[in-house]
Design an enzyme around this catalytic site. Sequence first.
Site, PDB file in Angstrom:
ATOM      1  N   CYS A 178       0.836  -1.203   0.000  1.00  0.00           N
ATOM      2  CA  CYS A 178       0.000   0.000   0.000  1.00  0.00           C
ATOM      3  C   CYS A 178       0.868   1.249   0.000  1.00  0.00           C
ATOM      4  CB  CYS A 178      -0.926  -0.010   1.209  1.00  0.00           C
ATOM      5  SG  CYS A 178      -2.015   1.435   1.296  1.00  0.00           S
ATOM      6  N   CYS A 211      -6.815  -2.799   6.706  1.00  0.00           N
ATOM      7  CA  CYS A 211      -7.916  -1.854   6.548  1.00  0.00           C
ATOM      8  C   CYS A 211      -9.154  -2.477   5.930  1.00  0.00           C
ATOM      9  CB  CYS A 211      -7.459  -0.658   5.720  1.00  0.00           C
ATOM     10  SG  CYS A 211      -6.991  -1.061   4.018  1.00  0.00           S
TER      11      CYS A 211
END
Length: 362
Positions: A97, A193
């Site tokens: 990410c 997440c």
Amino acid sequence: MRVTVGMSGGVDSAVAAWLLKEQGYDVTGVFMVNWEEEDEEGVCTAADDFDDARRCCDVIGIPYYTVNFSRAYRERVFSVFLREYEAGRTPNPDVLCNSEIKFNAFLDFALKTESEYLATGHYARLKKENGQALLLRGLDDNKDQTYFLCALNQQQLMRALFPVGGMQKCEVRALAQKIGLPNAQKKDSTGICFIGERKFAQFIGQYIPSEPGPMVDIDTGMVLAQHEGLSRYTIGQRKGIGIGGMGSGEPWFVAEKDAKNNTLYICQGKNHPCLYKKGLYAVNFSWIAEDAPAQKFDCTVKFRYRQKDVDCHVEVQERGVCVRFDAPQRAVTPGQYAVLYQGEVCLGGGVIERALHPEESA
């Protein structure tokens, strides 16, 4: 100078934005949407985080808006995450990410909007001199996040700012309280997440079909039970194995995963020898300084976050990096990242392809 701050809704990025404004930067707060999915109750948690980010920007007195990278995230991060689990490995999407979304797609966006820098609330430090950037550990040992930044390159780091990297977490919260940020006591986010508060097996089952197979005692070769699918387990795992009252009575742990034969090997006892490995072999290695320090050198390594540094010897080979520990280490997990350090300097990291047994050569 103009800087874009990635506002997560958390206290760290909010304090980072405040510090930069105090230093005279022209600051814009941008909330990134990387995942669009409601939880079991039909609530999109990103909406709550954006509301926190918006209220913080109002207090700081900076403009703010939202940018959506959910498509890029699915293509560059989530798809890799699924492929790794299907192959029997345990990936770390946070590293991808940072390298593929925050400091790639998001950095490109910031530069196109005429910002000179992209800032985040990471606990890390940068030393920039002579056209080179060194990535240094955050001063708060308990919060240092260089492990997750190990795949960034020179071009990315030269455009990065980490304003809270030289602070302790308690200092960040105290400052947030002092300046009246509404999220001063907000709980830190944990975990991945896109999974949120759901159980991992429940989440992964939506994307990877469960393929039960034999659960084998690595010492005797006996099939003791059936596993629920290799993607549900990781090396060193204790919970969820579902075997008790056998052998010595000690807990059982995941020792190895054989994806080719869909077999899960388990062992009894936390300190069983098969849980300990002499080293690891890592591929797709990213050197922050663009090149390795030498073909062979000594340093320290972390092969999971929040782990104490392990002394090791490194040999850079044609296809990857061989890391040998000074003493055997427990639960080396393929798919995770091996991150190298020289003192406070992060040298870079790569994906663990396999663990090395004491007698094995890479």
